[in-house]
Design an enzyme around this catalytic site. Structure first.
Site, short mmCIF file in Angstrom:
data_model
loop_
_atom_site.label_atom_id
_atom_site.label_comp_id
_atom_site.label_asym_id
_atom_site.label_seq_id
_atom_site.Cartn_x
_atom_site.Cartn_y
_atom_site.Cartn_z
N THR A 19 0.84 -1.20 0.00
CA THR A 19 0.00 0.00 0.00
C THR A 19 0.87 1.24 0.00
O THR A 19 2.10 1.15 0.06
CB THR A 19 -0.97 -0.02 1.20
OG1 THR A 19 -1.97 0.97 1.03
CG2 THR A 19 -0.24 0.24 2.52
N ASN A 20 0.24 2.41 -0.09
CA ASN A 20 0.94 3.70 0.01
C ASN A 20 0.50 4.37 1.29
O ASN A 20 -0.64 4.18 1.72
CB ASN A 20 0.52 4.62 -1.14
CG ASN A 20 1.25 4.33 -2.42
OD1 ASN A 20 2.08 3.43 -2.48
ND2 ASN A 20 0.92 5.06 -3.45
N ARG A 21 1.34 5.21 1.86
CA ARG A 21 0.91 5.97 3.03
C ARG A 21 -0.10 7.03 2.59
O ARG A 21 0.19 7.82 1.70
CB ARG A 21 2.11 6.65 3.68
CG ARG A 21 2.95 5.69 4.47
CD ARG A 21 4.04 6.42 5.20
NE ARG A 21 3.55 7.25 6.27
CZ ARG A 21 4.34 8.03 7.02
NH1 ARG A 21 5.62 8.06 6.80
NH2 ARG A 21 3.82 8.75 8.00
N SER A 22 -1.26 7.00 3.17
CA SER A 22 -2.28 8.02 2.87
C SER A 22 -3.39 7.88 3.89
O SER A 22 -3.91 6.78 4.09
CB SER A 22 -2.86 7.80 1.48
OG SER A 22 -4.03 8.55 1.30
N VAL A 54 -2.61 6.02 -5.25
CA VAL A 54 -2.76 4.72 -5.89
C VAL A 54 -1.41 3.99 -5.88
O VAL A 54 -0.39 4.59 -6.22
CB VAL A 54 -3.23 4.90 -7.36
CG1 VAL A 54 -3.47 3.56 -8.03
CG2 VAL A 54 -4.48 5.78 -7.43
#
Ligand code: CTP
Length: 215
Positions: A21-24, A89
């Site tokens: 995942t991405n940090r968000s 994304v």
């Protein structure tokens, strides 16, 4: 006005218990969705997993992966006047998702990844979107230059850049400070709560839309 907002991270499954995942936090995208509603517009919020409450009155479609987000955007963008891509994304996804939990058999392991669809990058050419197109650029260096590359490369009307290496304005922060990169100029919005920045951004985006419509 019909407004599409993408928000949050996507999750790309490796096996039933692990994902990339991405940090968000999703806070900026949700704040924008709320601000568009407050200004009297219809909002479709397409969001990856977050801990946030869905703002009242938005149409909400939850998604998990980049491929799912791409499919939902492809399906709905045609009836939108404005599309704002805030989602972080994942740029790559595992080629294979294992059906069973991977066991730690060796000291090293390799996971083969393949690029996800560039959803914002598909808006103009693949989805044929002719409305006002806004992207985000989360950068750790050369903010304005990198944001401008995205503006041109993805045929946006505006790219909103923020420096995610700044502790005061990073991922989980309630504040932000952004650079607005237009085709012909650059502007700055100095540090403020994300809710306030969101209201300023809605004004800016609606102004771009009006100018586009009248030209
Ligand atoms: N974006 C998207 N689909 C992707 C990747 C990004 O829609 N697969 C959108 C994001 O929502 C954001 C913008 O594109 O609005 C910028 O994302 P970023 O990943 O930083 O851009 P890239 O062009 O992938 O550049 P980089 O090399 O910096 O990752």
């Amino acid at each position: 006005m019909n407004v599409l907002v993408t928000a949050g991270p996507t999750r790309e499954p490796i096996d039933p218990v692990r994902f990339l995942t991405n940090r968000s936090s999703g806070k900026m995208g949700y704040a924008l969705a709320h601000a568009f509603i407050h200004a009297g517009h219809h909002v479709l919020l397409v969001s990856g997993p977050t801990d946030l409450d869905v703002p009242d009155y938005v149409d909400f479609i939850p998604v998990t992966t980049a491929a799912e987000m791409n499919e939902v955007v492809a399906q709905h963008i045609g009836r939108m006047d404005i599309a704002v891509f805030v989602a972080a994304v994942a740029d790559y996804t595992p080629v294979l998702t294992e059906a069973q939990k991977i066991k730690k058999d060796g000291d090293r392991m390799t996971i083969e990844l393949v690029k996800t669809p560039d959803i914002l990058g598909s808006a103009r050419n693949t989805f044929g979107f002719g409305g006002t197109l806004v992207g985000f650029a989360a950068e750790t260096e050369n903010l304005e230059e990198n944001a401008r590359k995205k503006l041109v490369g993805k045929s946006c009307d505006l790219v909103i850049g923020n420096d995610v290496s700044s502790p005061a304005h990073g991922f989980d922060s309630d504040r932000n400070e952004v650079v607005l990169v237009y085709p012909d100029r650059t502007e700055f919005i100095s540090s403020a709560p994300k809710s306030e920045i969101a209201h300023d951004l809605v004004d800016v985006i609606l102004e771009i839309h009006r100018t586009k419509e009248s030209s």
